[in-house]
Design a protein around this motif. Structure first.
Motif, mmCIF file in Angstrom:
data_model
loop_
_atom_site.group_PDB
_atom_site.id
_atom_site.type_symbol
_atom_site.label_atom_id
_atom_site.label_comp_id
_atom_site.label_asym_id
_atom_site.label_seq_id
_atom_site.Cartn_x
_atom_site.Cartn_y
_atom_site.Cartn_z
ATOM 1 N N ASN A 111 -11.509 0.676 -27.828
ATOM 2 C CA ASN A 111 -12.458 1.111 -28.584
ATOM 3 C C ASN A 111 -12.435 0.269 -30.141
ATOM 4 N N ARG A 144 -12.798 -2.021 -32.999
ATOM 5 C CA ARG A 144 -14.065 -3.084 -33.341
ATOM 6 C C ARG A 144 -13.625 -4.149 -34.180
ATOM 7 N N ASP A 171 -10.848 8.878 -27.305
ATOM 8 C CA ASP A 171 -11.362 8.329 -28.536
ATOM 9 C C ASP A 171 -11.743 9.639 -29.476
ATOM 10 N N ARG A 174 -9.204 17.071 -37.098
ATOM 11 C CA ARG A 174 -9.814 16.022 -36.286
ATOM 12 C C ARG A 174 -9.183 14.723 -36.606
ATOM 13 N N ASP A 175 -9.088 13.983 -35.648
ATOM 14 C CA ASP A 175 -8.813 12.515 -36.000
ATOM 15 C C ASP A 175 -9.137 11.366 -34.798
ATOM 16 N N GLY A 225 -20.626 5.535 -26.409
ATOM 17 C CA GLY A 225 -20.834 4.303 -26.882
ATOM 18 C C GLY A 225 -20.792 4.476 -28.515
ATOM 19 N N THR A 226 -21.168 5.598 -28.957
ATOM 20 C CA THR A 226 -21.154 6.008 -30.357
ATOM 21 C C THR A 226 -19.741 5.805 -30.954
ATOM 22 N N ALA A 227 -19.803 5.495 -32.307
ATOM 23 C CA ALA A 227 -18.285 5.080 -32.954
ATOM 24 C C ALA A 227 -17.502 6.141 -32.844
ATOM 25 N N VAL A 228 -16.236 5.767 -32.946
ATOM 26 C CA VAL A 228 -15.075 6.466 -32.805
ATOM 27 C C VAL A 228 -14.707 6.784 -34.326
ATOM 28 N N GLN A 229 -15.010 7.707 -35.085
ATOM 29 C CA GLN A 229 -14.840 8.070 -36.325
ATOM 30 C C GLN A 229 -14.659 9.411 -36.402
ATOM 31 N N GLN A 230 -14.088 9.837 -37.521
ATOM 32 C CA GLN A 230 -13.765 11.505 -37.680
ATOM 33 C C GLN A 230 -14.970 12.443 -37.466
ATOM 34 N N SER A 231 -16.002 11.793 -38.240
ATOM 35 C CA SER A 231 -17.250 12.661 -38.348
ATOM 36 C C SER A 231 -18.040 12.564 -36.857
ATOM 37 N N GLU A 272 -23.514 14.267 -40.490
ATOM 38 C CA GLU A 272 -22.219 13.398 -41.280
ATOM 39 C C GLU A 272 -22.049 12.231 -40.270
ATOM 40 N N GLY A 273 -22.243 12.502 -38.716
ATOM 41 C CA GLY A 273 -21.908 11.506 -37.849
ATOM 42 C C GLY A 273 -23.100 10.943 -37.162
ATOM 43 N N THR A 274 -23.061 10.403 -35.973
ATOM 44 C CA THR A 274 -23.985 9.705 -35.264
ATOM 45 C C THR A 274 -24.237 10.105 -33.920
#
Lengths: 277, 277, 277, 277
Positions: B67, B69, D42, D60-61, D92-98, D139-141
């Motif tokens: 994952n 980028r 992820d 969360r991480d 598919g959506t970004a791997v981010q804390q939000s 906050e997220g997607t």
């Protein structure tokens, strides 16, 4: 260099000490005043004791403290009677979790502001002095962690001031062998979950800043309107790299070459000098 | 354990090798077939040579490759004639950038799949064998990095097979001293930017999988319709932990206790045995 | 707020511009002088064009630029004729890769220093103005990314100054509807890989700093001893949030409410004013 | 897809539930059996209620749960009567804390396994249905977060089953408008810190797995030798994406198109069907 604080006393939400003061440690992560660096953004750590375990819990991460959401969450939800917090400004070693303070061994926690000058030259000699049974616990690459394991090697769990003195003595001896004039610069905090020791020392007698908070009862007399002071017990203590606020009378410099011993009853200030191992 | 690949030959976009094959290294990061672990998600690294420098560039990070980028971006935009890629499954040591392969020293790159059994017991003894002048370069805590610095200590830049043999010999000697029956398990890739050496060995003669790609000209005869094979020079070579696709005739096992030497002209397969230091 | 730089001209190692100047962007990540914040440690990004693709490559990460090893590696090994670099100081939105500049859409790159005041109130209204066919590309939560997609909505790929003017007009219109007196504060850099547009504007006519480098030929006359100036073509251009060094005569302020258009031949300075959508 | 668990009952160390079971959620992060993916690496999240606040704490991480040291630390030191844990496999959506679950709004927590098919097409339409006063909290997607804010929009804090039914109804309506045959696939857990609702539904009536633990008293009869069962109160409940162990009689499938309501006294199983908004 780095900034740190050590708290002992009435159980408080971490937020009370970490975020609320006007010049909190979080504020110092971007705007430190007394350090060599204004920015301390190379990782952070918090270690706190709970009722669940004799060993402290650690939250450490490699980004800056000021934007870390997990730290913000814990600060709002965790209450502890004894905790350490540290923000790091790397002097060159890698920014990785295993290099973040505080370090832990069993019940013991250790954090440091300072440096061993010429550490990259001495590292091999110094880690050879670590007791082989402790060696496998080394996880990072900082001078600070080596100092911790040397102190453990020299009896930290029996007599912390003596163990730290021997650690400092060995660092200076090895430093001199490598031609380093002023090998050691340190302010250290150490605890086993009940007592707290804070050391200020440097070979050149020009140590990084270190302050201890005044006695709660004295502060209450000076500042009867500060509600926080009414909420905490007389035994509550803070030791910090730099003052968290401008409260008159609140902060006292730990003298050069000395250590502060915090325990229920009366605190003590003792001279500190390196000793042969 | 881990998975890796080493590419040498016609300059290609990293994407061509890292992402495009049906069982690419990125696919192996979640669905490895021949390793002990199906998941290799404890960090990754890519090292590639460019015209800009004699030292390779490294991109390493602590999350999974699948994952990431930045890796995806580089793969789409970087072309190289010689690169290493590695996905990590930690055997216990910390997941941190300094523990991600490939490791680099000057022009040299090194990556590893395997383990030193009982490494935590032997770590002190082994790092003492590293040349003191190299010691300060140790940044992480893996057995792999120690193996690299031991090989450098034993003359990697003069005679790689001999240096690796002496490293392996010392690991086995120290392992036996600690009562470990089968201390060493390794598949290694090493390069200085021109030649490539890949070793397969384990004390118990049950080594992790390792394959080398067939000669391009032979593959073209077998698979005249595979366009990639027409685009690359006859000197193009791949060595991999496990095959990247099911192309018949494409992959050949590196035999136990041997190493593959890749260079312009003819490749060579030699027996490998540990040697005294 | 943030800091950024845009480079166009003779292909150079990123290092030359990102790390070497005395007050480089990396230096500005801890010690910015002209911004609201001295610290820009909430993520960073670099986007560069190569021969491999019409789309630029991006390296973005959430930690500070000053300690990022992957950025350091790329800077030493990647050469590019046109690149953007950005260091972020979050104004409250999450520190995550998808909020790091530069943003990209096809060949286009976009980066921003500034803010939409009251963005949390206007966000819904503003993203509704984005063309639905572009909507699915929104990945983060910043005002900057919304500005980019609004500009794309208003024809960025046909007439960048007009598209940016309409974007700015809409932001101000929506801001006023929400009772915000000075909704927009921006310095923007935009490119499609050949030309470069840099805008300086704020509703209150008190815009963040923005400078363009003097013409290479003029600088050569002033500083015949600066070797870097001899190595680059006369067409080489830099636009920066704050000067990278103290070289006399090197830096010129982009006037309020104007934009700089960089292209082969002569650069141009034009007035800028928001326009109705 | 993802895996999650929800715990309610006797306050326990998170470790007891997160790490100890033979097929714990940590084990499922690499070796899930019933999901579409074996790997859920992820990002992860834990949310737990404490006595310190009516809002839950979140850790969360973005990396995998299996190697996260902060999660390991919290699990050893935090005790809670009600907590959620989630491991993510991004669709598919970004791997981010939000984008990590659980999501939180005031006292409420929400986590999800499943997906809105065609979400990238519907995202704009769906977020427009969110109450504008809630919009700024996005906050997220992820589709999951949008589902949460839709449920909040439709009265989650008054009548959770009705709010979820209306959310599901709107997702299906918008999906059909975009030509998606089976728009919704969900297993959801929701709590406000006292009660727990767990939903299993999919448009195509082929929902992801969901199980609830048997009543403690029944299990004690079946397994008198399992000490954990003696240590917890009869009111203790678990709901999980897949069983944490092979204990016969311990796990019961939540039927298709139904939800489980957990509260002190008797739990309830109700049918679930989407409703018009």
């Amino acid at each position: 260099m780095c900034r740190w604080l050590a708290y002992s006393g009435t159980p408080v939400l971490l937020d009370t000490i970490l975020y609320r003061p006007t010049h909190s440690l979080i504020d110092q992560s971007r705007f430190a005043r007394l350090g060599l660096e204004t920015t301390n953004g190379d990782g952070f750590g918090v270690g706190w004791y709970t009722n669940e375990s004799s060993t402290p819990a650690l939250l450490r991460d490699v980004g800056p403290a000021w934007n870390n959401r997990n730290l913000r969450e814990l600060a709002d939800h965790v209450r502890s009677p004894l905790f350490f917090a540290h923000i790091r400004a790397s002097t060159g070693t890698a920014v990785q979790q295993s290099n973040c303070h505080p370090f832990r061994y069993g019940r013991w926690m250790f954090m440091h502001n300072g440096a061993i000058t010429g550490f990259h030259l001495m590292r091999r000699d110094l880690i050879l002095l670590i007791d082989p049974s402790l060696f496998a616990h080394l996880e990072g690459t900082t001078d600070s962690e080596v100092m911790f394991y040397l102190a453990l090697t020299y009896g930290l769990d029996r007599d912390p001031p003596s163990a730290v003195a021997r650690m400092a003595g060995e660092v200076e001896r090895v430093g001199r062998e490598h031609g380093v004039e002023f090998p050691l610069q340190m302010t250290l905090a150490i605890t086993e979950g009940e007592h707290l020791w804070a050391f200020r020392y440097s070979t050149e007698r020009a140590s990084r800043s270190l302050f201890y908070g005044s006695r709660v009862e004295d502060l209450r007399g000076l500042h009867p309107d500060v509600s926080f002071l009414r909420d905490i017990s007389p035994e509550t203590r803070l030791i910090v790299s730099e003052p968290l606020d401008n409260l008159p009378g609140a902060w006292n410099e730990v003298p050069e070459s000395s250590y502060r011993f915090v325990r229920p009853g009366s605190d003590e200030l003792h001279p500190f000098a390196p000793a042969p191992a």
